[in-house]
Design a protein around this motif. Structure first.
Motif, PDB file in Angstrom:
ATOM      1  N   GLY A 316       0.784  -1.225   0.000  1.00 11.95           N
ATOM      2  CA  GLY A 316       0.000   0.000   0.000  1.00 11.95           C
ATOM      3  C   GLY A 316       0.814   1.272   0.000  1.00 11.95           C
ATOM      4  N   ALA A 317       2.129   1.167  -0.065  1.00 12.42           N
ATOM      5  CA  ALA A 317       3.013   2.332  -0.137  1.00 12.42           C
ATOM      6  C   ALA A 317       4.180   1.986  -1.042  1.00 12.42           C
ATOM      7  CB  ALA A 317       3.505   2.734   1.251  1.00 12.42           C
ATOM      8  N   ILE A 318       4.786   3.008  -1.623  1.00 12.05           N
ATOM      9  CA  ILE A 318       5.901   2.799  -2.548  1.00 12.05           C
ATOM     10  C   ILE A 318       7.097   2.246  -1.782  1.00 12.05           C
ATOM     11  CG2 ILE A 318       7.478   3.933  -4.145  1.00 12.05           C
ATOM     12  CD1 ILE A 318       5.274   6.013  -4.628  1.00 12.05           C
ATOM     13  N   SER A 319       7.753   1.266  -2.353  1.00 14.57           N
ATOM     14  CA  SER A 319       8.954   0.675  -1.745  1.00 14.57           C
ATOM     15  C   SER A 319      10.202   1.360  -2.289  1.00 14.57           C
ATOM     16  CB  SER A 319       9.016  -0.821  -2.038  1.00 14.57           C
ATOM     17  OG  SER A 319       7.948  -1.512  -1.432  1.00 14.57           O
ATOM     18  N   GLY A 320      11.115   1.686  -1.375  1.00 13.87           N
ATOM     19  CA  GLY A 320      12.369   2.309  -1.777  1.00 13.87           C
ATOM     20  C   GLY A 320      13.558   1.384  -1.712  1.00 13.87           C
ATOM     21  N   LEU A 321      13.429   0.279  -0.958  1.00 15.70           N
ATOM     22  CA  LEU A 321      14.502  -0.709  -0.836  1.00 15.70           C
ATOM     23  C   LEU A 321      13.872  -2.091  -0.835  1.00 15.70           C
ATOM     24  CD1 LEU A 321      17.390  -1.727  -0.220  1.00 15.70           C
ATOM     25  CD2 LEU A 321      16.951  -1.247   2.201  1.00 15.70           C
ATOM     26  N   VAL A 322      14.250  -2.915  -1.813  1.00 15.89           N
ATOM     27  CA  VAL A 322      13.745  -4.281  -1.934  1.00 15.89           C
ATOM     28  C   VAL A 322      14.953  -5.208  -1.960  1.00 15.89           C
ATOM     29  CG1 VAL A 322      12.215  -5.833  -3.205  1.00 15.89           C
ATOM     30  CG2 VAL A 322      11.865  -3.353  -3.349  1.00 15.89           C
ATOM     31  N   HIS A 323      14.883  -6.309  -1.184  1.00 18.41           N
ATOM     32  CA  HIS A 323      16.051  -7.174  -1.044  1.00 18.41           C
ATOM     33  C   HIS A 323      15.617  -8.622  -0.906  1.00 18.41           C
ATOM     34  CE1 HIS A 323      19.271  -9.318   1.206  1.00 18.41           C
ATOM     35  NE2 HIS A 323      20.076  -8.559   0.494  1.00 18.41           N
ATOM     36  N   ALA A 324      16.433  -9.528  -1.435  1.00 18.63           N
ATOM     37  CA  ALA A 324      16.242 -10.960  -1.227  1.00 18.63           C
ATOM     38  C   ALA A 324      17.574 -11.666  -1.408  1.00 18.63           C
ATOM     39  CB  ALA A 324      15.205 -11.527  -2.197  1.00 18.63           C
ATOM     40  N   MET A 325      17.658 -12.849  -0.812  1.00 18.31           N
ATOM     41  CA  MET A 325      18.826 -13.704  -0.985  1.00 18.31           C
ATOM     42  C   MET A 325      18.514 -14.776  -2.025  1.00 18.31           C
ATOM     43  SD  MET A 325      21.153 -12.489   0.964  1.00 18.31           S
ATOM     44  CE  MET A 325      22.358 -13.827   0.944  1.00 18.31           C
ATOM     45  N   ILE A 326      19.520 -15.099  -2.826  1.00 18.29           N
ATOM     46  CA  ILE A 326      19.407 -16.133  -3.850  1.00 18.29           C
ATOM     47  C   ILE A 326      20.521 -17.146  -3.598  1.00 18.29           C
ATOM     48  CG2 ILE A 326      19.428 -16.644  -6.313  1.00 18.29           C
ATOM     49  CD1 ILE A 326      18.692 -13.673  -6.780  1.00 18.29           C
ATOM     50  N   ASP A 327      20.140 -18.396  -3.350  1.00 19.80           N
ATOM     51  CA  ASP A 327      21.108 -19.476  -3.166  1.00 19.80           C
ATOM     52  C   ASP A 327      21.125 -20.322  -4.428  1.00 19.80           C
ATOM     53  OD1 ASP A 327      21.618 -18.667  -0.531  1.00 19.80           O
ATOM     54  OD2 ASP A 327      19.939 -19.852   0.236  1.00 19.80           O
ATOM     55  N   THR A 328      22.317 -20.623  -4.923  1.00 13.87           N
ATOM     56  CA  THR A 328      22.445 -21.352  -6.184  1.00 13.87           C
ATOM     57  C   THR A 328      23.040 -22.734  -5.961  1.00 13.87           C
ATOM     58  OG1 THR A 328      24.605 -20.327  -6.562  1.00 13.87           O
ATOM     59  CG2 THR A 328      22.690 -19.258  -7.553  1.00 13.87           C
ATOM     60  N   GLY A 329      22.770 -23.620  -6.907  1.00 12.86           N
ATOM     61  CA  GLY A 329      23.362 -24.947  -6.935  1.00 12.86           C
ATOM     62  C   GLY A 329      24.413 -25.041  -8.015  1.00 12.86           C
ATOM     63  N   ASN A 381      26.796 -22.581  -6.635  1.00  7.05           N
ATOM     64  CA  ASN A 381      26.989 -23.010  -5.251  1.00  7.05           C
ATOM     65  C   ASN A 381      27.397 -21.845  -4.341  1.00  7.05           C
ATOM     66  OD1 ASN A 381      26.550 -25.892  -5.785  1.00  7.05           O
ATOM     67  ND2 ASN A 381      28.498 -25.755  -6.912  1.00  7.05           N
ATOM     68  N   ALA A 382      26.625 -20.777  -4.393  1.00  9.94           N
ATOM     69  CA  ALA A 382      26.938 -19.579  -3.609  1.00  9.94           C
ATOM     70  C   ALA A 382      25.651 -18.902  -3.172  1.00  9.94           C
ATOM     71  CB  ALA A 382      27.791 -18.616  -4.434  1.00  9.94           C
ATOM     72  N   GLU A 383      25.773 -18.028  -2.166  1.00 11.02           N
ATOM     73  CA  GLU A 383      24.641 -17.199  -1.762  1.00 11.02           C
ATOM     74  C   GLU A 383      24.861 -15.794  -2.300  1.00 11.02           C
ATOM     75  OE1 GLU A 383      24.199 -16.978   2.455  1.00 11.02           O
ATOM     76  OE2 GLU A 383      26.262 -16.342   2.824  1.00 11.02           O
ATOM     77  N   HIS A 384      23.784 -15.197  -2.788  1.00 13.27           N
ATOM     78  CA  HIS A 384      23.863 -13.895  -3.440  1.00 13.27           C
ATOM     79  C   HIS A 384      22.835 -12.951  -2.818  1.00 13.27           C
ATOM     80  CE1 HIS A 384      26.218 -15.619  -6.819  1.00 13.27           C
ATOM     81  NE2 HIS A 384      25.462 -16.680  -6.596  1.00 13.27           N
ATOM     82  N   SER A 385      23.219 -11.691  -2.732  1.00 11.20           N
ATOM     83  CA  SER A 385      22.316 -10.630  -2.283  1.00 11.20           C
ATOM     84  C   SER A 385      21.899  -9.810  -3.497  1.00 11.20           C
ATOM     85  CB  SER A 385      23.022  -9.725  -1.271  1.00 11.20           C
ATOM     86  OG  SER A 385      22.360  -8.482  -1.140  1.00 11.20           O
ATOM     87  N   LEU A 386      20.587  -9.706  -3.715  1.00 10.58           N
ATOM     88  CA  LEU A 386      20.050  -8.857  -4.781  1.00 10.58           C
ATOM     89  C   LEU A 386      19.197  -7.782  -4.140  1.00 10.58           C
ATOM     90  CD1 LEU A 386      19.591  -8.259  -7.816  1.00 10.58           C
ATOM     91  CD2 LEU A 386      17.623  -9.822  -7.718  1.00 10.58           C
ATOM     92  N   GLN A 387      19.504  -6.510  -4.414  1.00  9.83           N
ATOM     93  CA  GLN A 387      18.695  -5.435  -3.841  1.00  9.83           C
ATOM     94  C   GLN A 387      18.505  -4.301  -4.829  1.00  9.83           C
ATOM     95  OE1 GLN A 387      20.467  -3.469  -0.258  1.00  9.83           O
ATOM     96  NE2 GLN A 387      22.180  -4.865  -0.625  1.00  9.83           N
ATOM     97  N   ILE A 388      17.371  -3.630  -4.627  1.00  8.21           N
ATOM     98  CA  ILE A 388      16.965  -2.513  -5.486  1.00  8.21           C
ATOM     99  C   ILE A 388      16.780  -1.286  -4.609  1.00  8.21           C
ATOM    100  CG2 ILE A 388      15.289  -1.697  -7.183  1.00  8.21           C
ATOM    101  CD1 ILE A 388      16.670  -4.353  -7.944  1.00  8.21           C
ATOM    102  N   LEU A 389      17.354  -0.161  -5.041  1.00 11.09           N
ATOM    103  CA  LEU A 389      17.074   1.145  -4.441  1.00 11.09           C
ATOM    104  C   LEU A 389      16.274   1.963  -5.444  1.00 11.09           C
ATOM    105  CD1 LEU A 389      20.425   2.199  -2.703  1.00 11.09           C
ATOM    106  CD2 LEU A 389      18.274   1.626  -1.600  1.00 11.09           C
ATOM    107  N   ASP A 390      15.163   2.525  -4.999  1.00 10.56           N
ATOM    108  CA  ASP A 390      14.297   3.279  -5.903  1.00 10.56           C
ATOM    109  C   ASP A 390      13.796   4.512  -5.161  1.00 10.56           C
ATOM    110  OD1 ASP A 390      12.537   4.246  -7.746  1.00 10.56           O
ATOM    111  OD2 ASP A 390      11.174   2.531  -7.717  1.00 10.56           O
ATOM    112  N   SER A 391      14.470   5.641  -5.372  1.00 16.12           N
ATOM    113  CA  SER A 391      14.094   6.871  -4.667  1.00 16.12           C
ATOM    114  C   SER A 391      14.770   8.055  -5.333  1.00 16.12           C
ATOM    115  CB  SER A 391      14.505   6.785  -3.190  1.00 16.12           C
ATOM    116  OG  SER A 391      13.989   7.868  -2.454  1.00 16.12           O
ATOM    117  N   HIS A 392      14.201   9.241  -5.134  1.00 12.08           N
ATOM    118  CA  HIS A 392      14.784  10.480  -5.653  1.00 12.08           C
ATOM    119  C   HIS A 392      14.987  10.412  -7.163  1.00 12.08           C
ATOM    120  CE1 HIS A 392      15.586  12.449  -1.722  1.00 12.08           C
ATOM    121  NE2 HIS A 392      15.553  11.193  -1.312  1.00 12.08           N
ATOM    122  N   GLY A 393      14.060   9.728  -7.854  1.00 15.61           N
ATOM    123  CA  GLY A 393      14.113   9.672  -9.305  1.00 15.61           C
ATOM    124  C   GLY A 393      15.161   8.744  -9.867  1.00 15.61           C
ATOM    125  N   GLN A 394      15.786   7.917  -9.015  1.00 12.27           N
ATOM    126  CA  GLN A 394      16.844   7.039  -9.481  1.00 12.27           C
ATOM    127  C   GLN A 394      16.572   5.598  -9.061  1.00 12.27           C
ATOM    128  OE1 GLN A 394      20.421   8.716  -7.745  1.00 12.27           O
ATOM    129  NE2 GLN A 394      20.832   9.928  -9.581  1.00 12.27           N
TER     130      GLN A 394
END
Length: 673
Positions: A316-329, A381-394
């Motif tokens: 219900g509100a705009i997200s400025g930081l979105v994050h998740a972990m990705i584990d690979t084989g 075979n690694a863990e990865h951090s994926l994140q998005i920043l969305d604010s101030h027009g960028q």
């Protein structure tokens, strides 16, 4: 200061090799190092054992966000010569003698030594482009904070002033550039693993949430150092001899239960573990909706079925930081984060795979690849951090802290959409790819009361005393009476001429071939000695870079011929950007290298009008360009023992700063009580 007690009882740890840390006027003061480098100047506390929700909060005004430890190309003798060539300067021997024997003689020897050494190329010091670090570190005096712990790092961004970094794993995530020289509150919240980073500043500050809110700017899911020291560390202050102290206004360290809850300030969060499919209505924080395919929870994260899958939630509100972990084989396929989601046919997606990373805009079901990056990809075979920043027009996308696509994407498509979610591609079940620890944070969240510092000094005038658009007959500005006024402008300082053009504007009488002669002030009398709020609209000369034009117009606050303050533009072909500079004269002497400035990138360009506004109470001053705050300082940051300047006249400055103006036009002037 090292070894003394803080007001809360904690012992101040750290290092102060040159004994240049002090407390004055209710704030900690870091003075410039003679020999720049990490591990030489800093305050620390603790140690503390890592605990979920343990917070380090700091309110600080960094001396210069673009501070660097770089060799000066000028010799000491050449710098003395330049010193004597400043605005309205005496011959340099008289100037040097006046300085050594004058009212600032306290500390003269150290200042001379610092100045001499700052010109040297022979001290064997590497170039330093990171000047400030604060956060949680593994020692009380880290030798290399950008490679230690969980902390903010200030990187000198040249014409764009400051670049704010946050440590993620073994990288420094670049949150944004163009951080101006402002008072900022930084917050670093530890988790059982890693940390969450927040920042806040004044209303309108680029890249920041406005007090009393703070902006989530990064998540570190990797660091697991158990014993940590919260601290503030400085490696360099100023550039090529220019210097100003850093001021630390407050520090708080405490455990906050509300930030220790799962996902802290997130308005959407799900560990994505369990058993069975994610279904519509599943998980109340908030409910998931399956837009494509199917996604299945496992004990180690979410996988999809045999085709692409997309699940979204709408907080219900705009997200400025979105994050998740990705584990690979062994053979990772593809996964991604979606945001600005309207429905299954309209959203943004950052998609990462073993081949590359792509930023995709989906409109009416049609995919458009906005950016692609083959240098970064999912490893096996690694863990990865994926994140998005969305604010101030960028929009900024990051894999393991690395900035994807080498750019911030500026695009307002679907700007108001509030859906966020996860995307899984191919057949992750067979490849062993799983997503977990999904979280989305608003663009701004309230600063908890327990760590909320007083906001920066801020004051505006409410009563207009002078307002002049310089319309009327052609005449010299010194003969012109502002509309509705009873007194004319006065050329209070300097020579040269500013002429009304007979239409709407007062033009500095100068050209590239014959620039304006040194510094001049045109002022009007002022009846409130304790405060003035001035604004001027200026159009720099020329139309583009390469024409050899310069702009040096600004504002002046005058007490008398021995005490005044000027704030002026620096726009010049010799540097890729522009800046706003503050020069002060006290007790009859002006120390050129005590000038304070901030780089403003492309906010000031040739041929385009900009508005400069300065509010000043004799000590504190706030500077704005087109309503964006770009500098907040106080004269006592430079000279702690000086009384406030008494304002008797206000007006327009045409300044000298390594060159003079070549014909700017002053369009409007306003002075408010």
């Amino acid at each position: 200061m090292i070894g003394t007690r803080a007001s809360g009882g904690a012992t101040r740890l750290g290092t102060d090799v040159e004994r240049q840390i002090a407390i004055s006027r209710g704030a900690l003061r870091f003075q410039p190092l003679t020999r720049p480098g990490w591990g030489r100047q800093g305050i620390a506390y603790g140690p503390f054992r890592r605990e979920n929700g343990l917070v380090f909060a700091v309110s600080i005004t960094n001396g210069h966000n673009t501070s660097q430890g770089t060799p000066n190309p000028d010799s000491f003798i050449k710098r003395i010569y330049r010193w004597g060539k400043g605005p309205n300067a005496d011959p340099w021997p008289a100037r040097a003698l006046a300085w050594a024997l004058g009212p600032r003689k306290k500390g003269t020897l150290r200042r001379i030594l610092w100045w001499m050494r700052s010109t040297s190329r022979t001290f064997g010091m590497p170039d330093l482009n990171e000047n400030l670090a604060l956060g949680w570190f593994t020692t009380k005096a880290p030798a290399d904070p950008p490679k230690d712990g969980c902390g903010f790092i200030m990187h000198a961004a040249e014409g764009e002033n400051g670049e704010l970094w946050a440590r993620v794993g073994n990288r420094c995530l670049s949150a944004f550039r163009r951080l101006m020289n402002l008072q900022v509150q930084y917050v670093v919240v530890l988790r059982e693993r890693g940390a969450v980073y927040y920042a806040a500043a004044s209303q309108g500050a680029h890249g920041m949430a406005a007090f009393p809110m703070m902006r989530p700017v990064a998540i570190d899911p990797f660091n697991d150092d158990e014993i940590l020291y919260p601290g503030i560390h400085q490696s360099a202050l100023g550039q090529i001899g220019f210097r100003v102290d850093t001021r630390v206004h407050g520090v708080r360290i405490l455990q906050l239960p509300e930030l220790a809850s799962p996902f802290g300030t997130a308005h959407a969060g799900d560990p994505l573990t369990g058993n069975g499919p994610i279904e519509d209505g599943d998980h109340p924080n908030p409910e998931w909706h399956i837009l494509k395919g199917s996604i299945i929870r496992t004990g180690s994260g979410a996988v999809n079925g045999a085709s692409d899958a997309l699940a979204i939630a709408d907080p219900g509100a705009i997200s400025g930081l979105v994050h998740a972990m990705i584990d690979t084989g062994d053979a990772p396929t593809a996964a991604g984060l979606a945001w600005r989601v309207v429905d299954r046919d309209n959203y943004w997606l950052c998609r990462v795979s073993s081949d590359d990373c792509k930023l995709v805009r989906v409109t009416a079901g049609v995919e458009t690849v906005v950016a692609s990056d083959a240098r970064h990809r999912l490893g096996a075979n690694a863990e990865h951090s994926l994140q998005i920043l969305d604010s101030h027009g960028q929009i900024g996308c990051y894999l393991n802290g690395d900035h994807l696509f080498d750019a911030w994407i500026e695009d307002d498509h679907l700007e108001g959409a509030t859906g966020v979610g996860l995307w899984l591609g191919g057949n992750p079940v067979a490849a062993g790819l799983r997503m977990r620890e999904f979280e989305a944070h608003p663009r701004a969240v309230p600063i908890p009361e327990a760590i909320r510092f007083d906001p920066p000094w801020s004051r505006f005038g409410g009563q207009t005393v002078y307002e002049d658009d310089f319309a009327g007959a052609q005449e010299n500005l010194a003969e012109h009476v502002p509309q509705g006024g009873s007194v004319s402008w006065e050329r209070t300082l300097g020579i040269g001429s500013v002429e009304l053009d007979g239409h709407s504007g007062a033009k500095v009488q100068a050209t590239v071939e014959e620039p304006f002669p040194n510094r001049a002030f045109y002022t009007l009398p002022w009846s409130d000695p304790d405060f003035a709020d001035l604004e001027v609209a200026v159009t720099p000369p020329g139309t583009c870079r390469g024409q050899q034009h310069r702009c040096r117009v600004g504002l002046a606050f005058w007490q008398d011929k021995d005490n005044y303050l000027s704030i002026s533009t620096w726009l010049d072909d010799i540097y890729g950007g522009a800046s706003m500079s503050v020069f002060t004269k006290r007790w009859g002497f002006e120390e050129l290298y005590d000038a304070v400035w901030t780089n403003v990138a492309d906010k000031i360009v040739w041929g385009k009008e900009f508005r400069l506004r300065v509010a000043f109470d004799g000590d504190h001053f706030n500077i704005y360009i087109d309503d964006e705050p770009i500098m907040q300082r106080a004269l006592t940051d430079l000279y702690p023992d000086d009384p406030p300047l008494r304002i008797t006249r206000v007006g327009i400055a045409i300044n000298w700063e390594w060159g003079t103006d070549t014909g700017s036009t002053i369009n409007r002037f306003t002075a408010r009580r």
